[in-house]
Scaffold this active site. Structure first.
Site, PDB file in Angstrom:
ATOM      1  CD  GLU A   1      -7.490   3.443   5.286  1.00  0.00           C
ATOM      2  OE1 GLU A   1      -6.833   4.073   6.121  1.00  0.00           O
ATOM      3  OE2 GLU A   1      -6.979   2.673   4.460  1.00  0.00           O
TER       4      GLU A   1
ATOM      5  CG  ASP B   1      -7.409   5.040  11.174  1.00  0.00           C
ATOM      6  OD1 ASP B   1      -6.747   4.200  11.803  1.00  0.00           O
ATOM      7  OD2 ASP B   1      -7.894   4.827  10.053  1.00  0.00           O
TER       8      ASP B   1
ATOM      9  CE  LYS C   1      -3.952   1.670   2.627  1.00  0.00           C
ATOM     10  NZ  LYS C   1      -4.809   1.350   3.759  1.00  0.00           N
TER      11      LYS C   1
END
Ligand code: AMP
Length: 618
Positions: A181, A207, A76
């Site tokens: 996200e 997050d 990623k």
């Protein structure tokens, strides 16, 4: 478990270090997080290659220590970037696997698979992880899965989003929507608190995952989620805390034993795995031990670490997290006092010191921990998938408004970035801006589209360019209109028009140079199918060997029982012994035969033989 005719929708959190899949079950009007075959709700985003097989997820991560060069993770971080990107150049130093420059500066991961060197792009690795998540879902639902929603970090640019979509296509999935996200987490949160959601609430999503850090400020009003601002750090998370611990222990170990462990990748990998485990324990306990036998040159590793020491080692990184939190409020031009709820997402948000710093930042406000931090993103993605599926009536109606992560604009004379859509604008959006010719009788205009926050266009990221031709003769300063459109996936198309002639030209920004062509995607889909077929073959053979092994064991056991022996004739006993011997020989030589049917057929023979001999007397 869902039956074939049951309606469901799938959301996948494709994480840097771990991935998670969730399903909306229409019949039960709820989301479930699906366990993988190992019983875990999250699956490592790891793919490994060996002389014989490919492993994905837990199986890949578990063999990292013995096969570091061919175990790929962090795809990623590579996806949608160029090899020469400074981030890749920096990261490359830390990866045990090889990354080289491919065509058009595309980073390629080089591994050895079945004795041959293989080059794979990040999309292919991510597609393998997605395929694994799909299989996890299919095993649970007992039905094929095709349509999914996939999440990406809020700061992902256009090319990273598109590359993620391509990864889905290679995995044979239809990615209905790419969502941020933190937005997905907010959806999960909104569901969680829907009954309390009266009036307007400002929610701050924190997050902190394994490899990335995102914060977002959202407003929830009348079931509408609006992302007001986001900020993030592309490389901050649990892996960095692990690295700091590893660096600390390397020094301690070296000075204690007068050796230098830092050049031994296998030892370092073992140490890193142990550090991650210790870190997790320190979120609940105030001290823990790490013991690793014969870690390096015969020296055992045996150290204790306290929570306070762990916090000290990582304090700078924790403070960086808080700087990012502050930055988000600067972007939003809002004061932190407006926040009603602070929501924790991502495994690393469990760290007590991180929670303490965050609580202090918000002047003692309680943090919301009602959502499982590892699951919130996949949960929200599944709800979004259900919302996109018209057949689902039971899903709570939410409207999702997202924002752009980077400013988008056009280059003007003197390399100036002229912003058309500023960062943090709500999407979908369409904006038109007037640009003028810079020369007399200019018949063509070159439109260069950039993303980024720098004043000079060439310091930003060039997304694509195209030419508008047929501009009528006119003195300089003649207007052309450039329209930027971003769809709900955050994907951009740009068109330009000269109004007097109606001449128009348009491009969908595909990041042509870095992005995979449809032919390449097709080839990769075929390769992915080949990989999958090979994996299936391997699994079938392993299963067959296992079953045969168990059966030979069962026959051996039966032959040891006196009451059975006494009822069998000498000849039958000898024949059983012979069958067992042949079975054992087959198992001992398991590398000689590649095909599963060799073992399956012999097992059938044994079963029938058993039934006709021992079975008859038992
Ligand atoms: P995510 O990407 O959200 O799945 O987060 C994964 C990261 O969270 C990994 O770096 C884990 O080591 C870390 N993590 C998971 N549980 C804990 C815990 N209890 N304490 C500290 N870190 C954790």
């Amino acid at each position: 478990m869902a039956k074939e005719d049951q309606k469901f929708a799938i959301g996948i959190d494709l994480g840097t270090t771990y991935s998670c899949v969730a399903v909306w079950l229409e019949q039960h009007s709820r989301v479930e997080i699906i366990h993988n075959q190992q019983g875990n709700k999250t699956t490592p985003s790891f793919v490994a290659f060996t002389d014989k097989h490919r492993f994905i997820g837990d199986a890949a991560k578990n063999q990292t220590v013995t096969n570091p060069e061919n175990t790929v993770f962090d795809a990623k971080r590579l996806i949608g970037r160029k090899f020469s990107d400074p981030i890749i150049q920096k990261e490359k130093m830390l990866w045990p696997f090889k990354v080289v420059a491919g065509v058009n500066d595309k980073p390629m991961i080089v591994v050895k698979y079945k004795g041959q060197e293989k080059s794979l792009c990040a999309e292919e690795i991510s597609s393998m992880v997605l395929m694994q998540m799909r299989e996890v879902a299919e095993a649970y639902l007992e039905t094929p899965v095709k349509n999914v929603v996939v999440t990406v970090p809020a700061y992902f640019n256009d090319s990273q989003r598109k590359a993620t979509k391509d990864a889905g296509a290679i995995a044979g999935l239809n990615v209905m929507r790419i969502i941020n996200e933190p937005t997905a987490a907010a959806i999960a949160y909104g569901l969680d608190k829907k009954t309390n959601c009266v009036g307007e609430r400002n929610v701050f999503i924190f997050d902190l995952g394994g490899g990335t850090f995102d914060v977002s400020l959202l407003t929830i009003k009348d079931k509408v989620f609006q992302v007001k601002a986001t900020a993030g750090n592309t490389h901050l998370g649990g892996e960095d805390f692990d690295n700091e611990m590893v660096n600390y222990f390397v020094k301690e170990f070296n000075s204690k034993n007068k050796v230098d462990i830092s050049g031994d990748p296998r030892a370092l990998r073992r140490l890193r795995t142990a550090c991650e485990k210790a870190k997790r324990i320190l979120s609940y306990d105030i001290t823990t031990d790490i013991e690793l036998d014969a870690l390096f040159k015969g020296f055992d590793f045996c150290f204790s670490i306290s929570r306070a020491k762990f916090e000290g080692i990582n304090m700078e990184l924790f403070e960086q997290c808080m700087e990012t939190v502050e930055r988000c409020f600067t972007y939003a031009k809002m004061d932190k006092s407006i926040v009603d709820d602070v929501v924790l997402v991502g495994g690393s948000s469990r760290i007590p010191k991180v929670q303490e710093l965050l609580r202090d930042f918000f002047d003692g406000k309680d943090l919301c921990k009602s959502i499982n931090p590892d699951e919130a993103i996949a949960y929200g993605a599944a709800v979004q998938a259900a919302l996109l599926n018209e057949g689902m009536k039971n899903v709570p109606k939410l409207e999702l408004l997202d924002v752009t992560s980077l400013s988008l604009g056009e280059v003007t004379k003197s390399d100036i970035m002229s912003v058309v859509i500023p960062r943090n604008t709500t999407i979908p959006v369409s904006k038109t801006k007037e640009f003028v010719t810079t020369r007399d009788n200019q018949s063509e205009v070159l439109i260069g589209v950039y993303e980024g926050e720098r004043a000079r266009a060439s310091d930003n990221n060039l997304l694509g360019s195209f030419v508008l031709s047929g501009v009528p003769p006119a003195p300089r300063g003649h207007p052309v209109y450039v329209c930027f459109v971003i769809d709900s996936n955050g994907m951009l198309s740009v068109s330009a028009e000269e109004k007097t002639t109606g001449n128009k030209n348009e491009i969908i920004i595909t990041n042509d140079k870095e992005r995979l062509s449809p032919e390449e995607i097709m080839r990769m889909i075929q390769e992915a199918e080949k990989f999958q077929a090979e994996d299936k073959k391997f699994l079938r053979k392993s299963k067959a060997i296992n079953s045969l092994d168990m059966y030979v064991y069962k026959m051996n056991n039966a032959l040891e029982k006196k009451d059975i022996i006494s009822k069998l004739g000498l000849l039958t006993r000898e024949m059983i012994n012979l069958e067992i011997k042949m079975g054992t020989k087959l198992l001992d030589g398991k590398n000689e035969h590649d095909e599963a049917y060799v073992y399956e057929d012999y097992l059938k023979e044994l079963e029938s033989f058993y039934e006709n001999t021992i079975g008859k007397i038992g």
